[in-house]
Design a protein around this motif. Sequence first.
Motif, PDB file in Angstrom:
ATOM      1  N   GLY A  85      39.730  45.158  36.211  1.00 53.06           N
ATOM      2  CA  GLY A  85      38.466  45.302  35.503  1.00 53.06           C
ATOM      3  C   GLY A  85      37.276  45.026  36.392  1.00 53.06           C
ATOM      4  O   GLY A  85      36.248  45.707  36.309  1.00 53.06           O
ATOM      5  N   LEU A  86      37.402  44.028  37.279  1.00 53.99           N
ATOM      6  CA  LEU A  86      36.322  43.697  38.201  1.00 53.99           C
ATOM      7  C   LEU A  86      36.057  44.844  39.163  1.00 53.99           C
ATOM      8  O   LEU A  86      34.894  45.226  39.400  1.00 53.99           O
ATOM      9  CB  LEU A  86      36.670  42.416  38.971  1.00 53.99           C
ATOM     10  CG  LEU A  86      35.642  41.936  39.992  1.00 53.99           C
ATOM     11  CD1 LEU A  86      34.319  41.615  39.301  1.00 53.99           C
ATOM     12  CD2 LEU A  86      36.155  40.701  40.735  1.00 53.99           C
ATOM     13  N   LEU A  87      37.126  45.407  39.735  1.00 57.37           N
ATOM     14  CA  LEU A  87      36.974  46.519  40.676  1.00 57.37           C
ATOM     15  C   LEU A  87      36.378  47.750  39.978  1.00 57.37           C
ATOM     16  O   LEU A  87      35.551  48.457  40.557  1.00 57.37           O
ATOM     17  CB  LEU A  87      38.327  46.862  41.305  1.00 57.37           C
ATOM     18  CG  LEU A  87      38.915  45.792  42.234  1.00 57.37           C
ATOM     19  CD1 LEU A  87      40.305  46.206  42.701  1.00 57.37           C
ATOM     20  CD2 LEU A  87      37.998  45.557  43.441  1.00 57.37           C
ATOM     21  N   ARG A  88      36.821  47.985  38.753  1.00 55.47           N
ATOM     22  CA  ARG A  88      36.294  49.133  37.999  1.00 55.47           C
ATOM     23  C   ARG A  88      34.808  48.964  37.724  1.00 55.47           C
ATOM     24  O   ARG A  88      34.024  49.923  37.832  1.00 55.47           O
ATOM     25  CB  ARG A  88      37.057  49.279  36.691  1.00 55.47           C
ATOM     26  CG  ARG A  88      36.671  50.494  35.866  1.00 55.47           C
ATOM     27  CD  ARG A  88      37.654  50.701  34.725  1.00 55.47           C
ATOM     28  NE  ARG A  88      37.310  51.869  33.941  1.00 55.47           N
ATOM     29  CZ  ARG A  88      36.512  51.863  32.870  1.00 55.47           C
ATOM     30  NH1 ARG A  88      35.988  50.705  32.477  1.00 55.47           N
ATOM     31  NH2 ARG A  88      36.254  52.969  32.203  1.00 55.47           N
ATOM     32  N   THR A  89      34.394  47.741  37.402  1.00 56.56           N
ATOM     33  CA  THR A  89      32.979  47.481  37.142  1.00 56.56           C
ATOM     34  C   THR A  89      32.151  47.675  38.401  1.00 56.56           C
ATOM     35  O   THR A  89      31.067  48.282  38.373  1.00 56.56           O
ATOM     36  CB  THR A  89      32.787  46.050  36.602  1.00 56.56           C
ATOM     37  OG1 THR A  89      33.552  45.880  35.420  1.00 56.56           O
ATOM     38  CG2 THR A  89      31.324  45.774  36.296  1.00 56.56           C
ATOM     39  N   LYS A  90      32.652  47.171  39.547  1.00 57.60           N
ATOM     40  CA  LYS A  90      31.937  47.332  40.811  1.00 57.60           C
ATOM     41  C   LYS A  90      31.792  48.804  41.165  1.00 57.60           C
ATOM     42  O   LYS A  90      30.759  49.248  41.669  1.00 57.60           O
ATOM     43  CB  LYS A  90      32.668  46.586  41.926  1.00 57.60           C
ATOM     44  CG  LYS A  90      32.487  45.074  41.889  1.00 57.60           C
ATOM     45  CD  LYS A  90      33.112  44.424  43.120  1.00 57.60           C
ATOM     46  CE  LYS A  90      32.840  42.921  43.141  1.00 57.60           C
ATOM     47  NZ  LYS A  90      33.419  42.281  44.355  1.00 57.60           N
ATOM     48  N   TRP A  91      32.848  49.576  40.907  1.00 59.44           N
ATOM     49  CA  TRP A  91      32.796  51.006  41.217  1.00 59.44           C
ATOM     50  C   TRP A  91      31.781  51.721  40.327  1.00 59.44           C
ATOM     51  O   TRP A  91      31.039  52.594  40.791  1.00 59.44           O
ATOM     52  CB  TRP A  91      34.188  51.609  41.011  1.00 59.44           C
ATOM     53  CG  TRP A  91      34.206  53.091  41.226  1.00 59.44           C
ATOM     54  CD1 TRP A  91      34.245  53.753  42.418  1.00 59.44           C
ATOM     55  CD2 TRP A  91      34.158  54.097  40.209  1.00 59.44           C
ATOM     56  NE1 TRP A  91      34.236  55.109  42.210  1.00 59.44           N
ATOM     57  CE2 TRP A  91      34.179  55.351  40.854  1.00 59.44           C
ATOM     58  CE3 TRP A  91      34.122  54.058  38.811  1.00 59.44           C
ATOM     59  CZ2 TRP A  91      34.154  56.557  40.164  1.00 59.44           C
ATOM     60  CZ3 TRP A  91      34.094  55.267  38.122  1.00 59.44           C
ATOM     61  CH2 TRP A  91      34.109  56.487  38.778  1.00 59.44           C
ATOM     62  N   MET A  92      31.705  51.333  39.045  1.00 57.62           N
ATOM     63  CA  MET A  92      30.757  51.963  38.124  1.00 57.62           C
ATOM     64  C   MET A  92      29.320  51.613  38.477  1.00 57.62           C
ATOM     65  O   MET A  92      28.418  52.448  38.378  1.00 57.62           O
ATOM     66  CB  MET A  92      31.069  51.539  36.682  1.00 57.62           C
ATOM     67  CG  MET A  92      32.384  52.073  36.152  1.00 57.62           C
ATOM     68  SD  MET A  92      32.755  51.460  34.490  1.00 57.62           S
ATOM     69  CE  MET A  92      31.408  52.183  33.561  1.00 57.62           C
ATOM     70  N   VAL A  93      29.107  50.360  38.899  1.00 57.76           N
ATOM     71  CA  VAL A  93      27.747  49.936  39.257  1.00 57.76           C
ATOM     72  C   VAL A  93      27.318  50.559  40.568  1.00 57.76           C
ATOM     73  O   VAL A  93      26.177  51.035  40.719  1.00 57.76           O
ATOM     74  CB  VAL A  93      27.679  48.394  39.341  1.00 57.76           C
ATOM     75  CG1 VAL A  93      26.323  47.953  39.886  1.00 57.76           C
ATOM     76  CG2 VAL A  93      27.920  47.781  37.971  1.00 57.76           C
ATOM     77  N   GLY A  94      28.242  50.613  41.532  1.00 56.93           N
ATOM     78  CA  GLY A  94      27.939  51.232  42.822  1.00 56.93           C
ATOM     79  C   GLY A  94      26.750  50.595  43.504  1.00 56.93           C
ATOM     80  O   GLY A  94      26.672  49.369  43.640  1.00 56.93           O
ATOM     81  N   HIS A 148      44.966  42.339  35.446  1.00 52.96           N
ATOM     82  CA  HIS A 148      44.030  42.978  34.532  1.00 52.96           C
ATOM     83  C   HIS A 148      42.589  42.582  34.866  1.00 52.96           C
ATOM     84  O   HIS A 148      41.666  43.414  34.817  1.00 52.96           O
ATOM     85  CB  HIS A 148      44.342  42.578  33.090  1.00 52.96           C
ATOM     86  CG  HIS A 148      45.672  43.041  32.594  1.00 52.96           C
ATOM     87  ND1 HIS A 148      46.760  42.212  32.507  1.00 52.96           N
ATOM     88  CD2 HIS A 148      46.103  44.265  32.187  1.00 52.96           C
ATOM     89  CE1 HIS A 148      47.790  42.873  32.048  1.00 52.96           C
ATOM     90  NE2 HIS A 148      47.424  44.131  31.841  1.00 52.96           N
ATOM     91  N   ILE A 149      42.409  41.330  35.219  1.00 44.35           N
ATOM     92  CA  ILE A 149      41.073  40.843  35.560  1.00 44.35           C
ATOM     93  C   ILE A 149      40.571  41.509  36.836  1.00 44.35           C
ATOM     94  O   ILE A 149      39.420  41.971  36.920  1.00 44.35           O
ATOM     95  CB  ILE A 149      41.082  39.312  35.717  1.00 44.35           C
ATOM     96  CG1 ILE A 149      41.488  38.654  34.388  1.00 44.35           C
ATOM     97  CG2 ILE A 149      39.715  38.809  36.177  1.00 44.35           C
ATOM     98  CD1 ILE A 149      41.655  37.154  34.470  1.00 44.35           C
ATOM     99  N   VAL A 150      41.436  41.573  37.854  1.00 42.12           N
ATOM    100  CA  VAL A 150      41.056  42.192  39.133  1.00 42.12           C
ATOM    101  C   VAL A 150      40.751  43.669  38.936  1.00 42.12           C
ATOM    102  O   VAL A 150      39.769  44.199  39.472  1.00 42.12           O
ATOM    103  CB  VAL A 150      42.177  41.988  40.175  1.00 42.12           C
ATOM    104  CG1 VAL A 150      41.868  42.782  41.442  1.00 42.12           C
ATOM    105  CG2 VAL A 150      42.349  40.510  40.489  1.00 42.12           C
TER     106      VAL A 150
END
Length: 236
Positions: free
Chosen positions: A207-216, A203-205
């Motif tokens: 969420g981290l990947l999703r955040t990185k993708w949103m920030v771009g 779940h942590i990984v």
Amino acid sequence: RSVLLCPSYVTDSIICRFSHDKVQQACYQLIPDSDVQLFRLNLGRRLWELLPEPNDVGVFLVVKLLCQGLDLLGDDEREGMCRLCLSAGQLATQSSAFLAAKDYLEIGISLLGPRRWRDQYELSLNIYSASAEVLYCNGDFEGVDDVIEQIEQHGRSVNDKLNALTINVCSLGARNPLRAVDAALALLKQLGQSFPGKIGVRHIVRGLLRTKWMVGKLTPKDALKLPLLEDPSVVM
């Protein structure tokens, strides 16, 4: 008369005042006991008309005087008095006078009509929500539960109930932290923010990947230019 009253000149107007507090008290004692209640009520009505705005500090005196004749108020006056009590309660809360705020809000709630949640929905929601906050600040958790129950039962949307439900989480946190966590998760779920029952590494990984993708490739300067978050279901 010149001994009893002294003129005070304000611009082009003349305002008379009593020459001494004892003179004022003596004149007040001349009022028959049977007329005192109506006298105070009418005085409160007059000051109410002169009140510059509901959140003026003069609202405390107006409410005090009007409370002398609550049973003499008409239906329109009762709703207006309820709004004054809400303003007085909010002002007292801002000054951390929580016991006084509790009294003002209780009087206001007592002035609501029997069909308050239908005919006076916005006023009822505001004064009950303010009451929940004040009861929590006073440590009256049973009172908080009673008020929150009313809001949960009659509130028309999650956003309308949001402030009260947030106070409910805080109230439970002071008594039972585990129940507070459950209540907070249930509230977040109503707002569209769900959490897994058991959080693991995946779940942590994720969420981290999703955040990185949103920030771009968003730079700090670009981030500062983003519009402010105004969604009431997210901003609490």
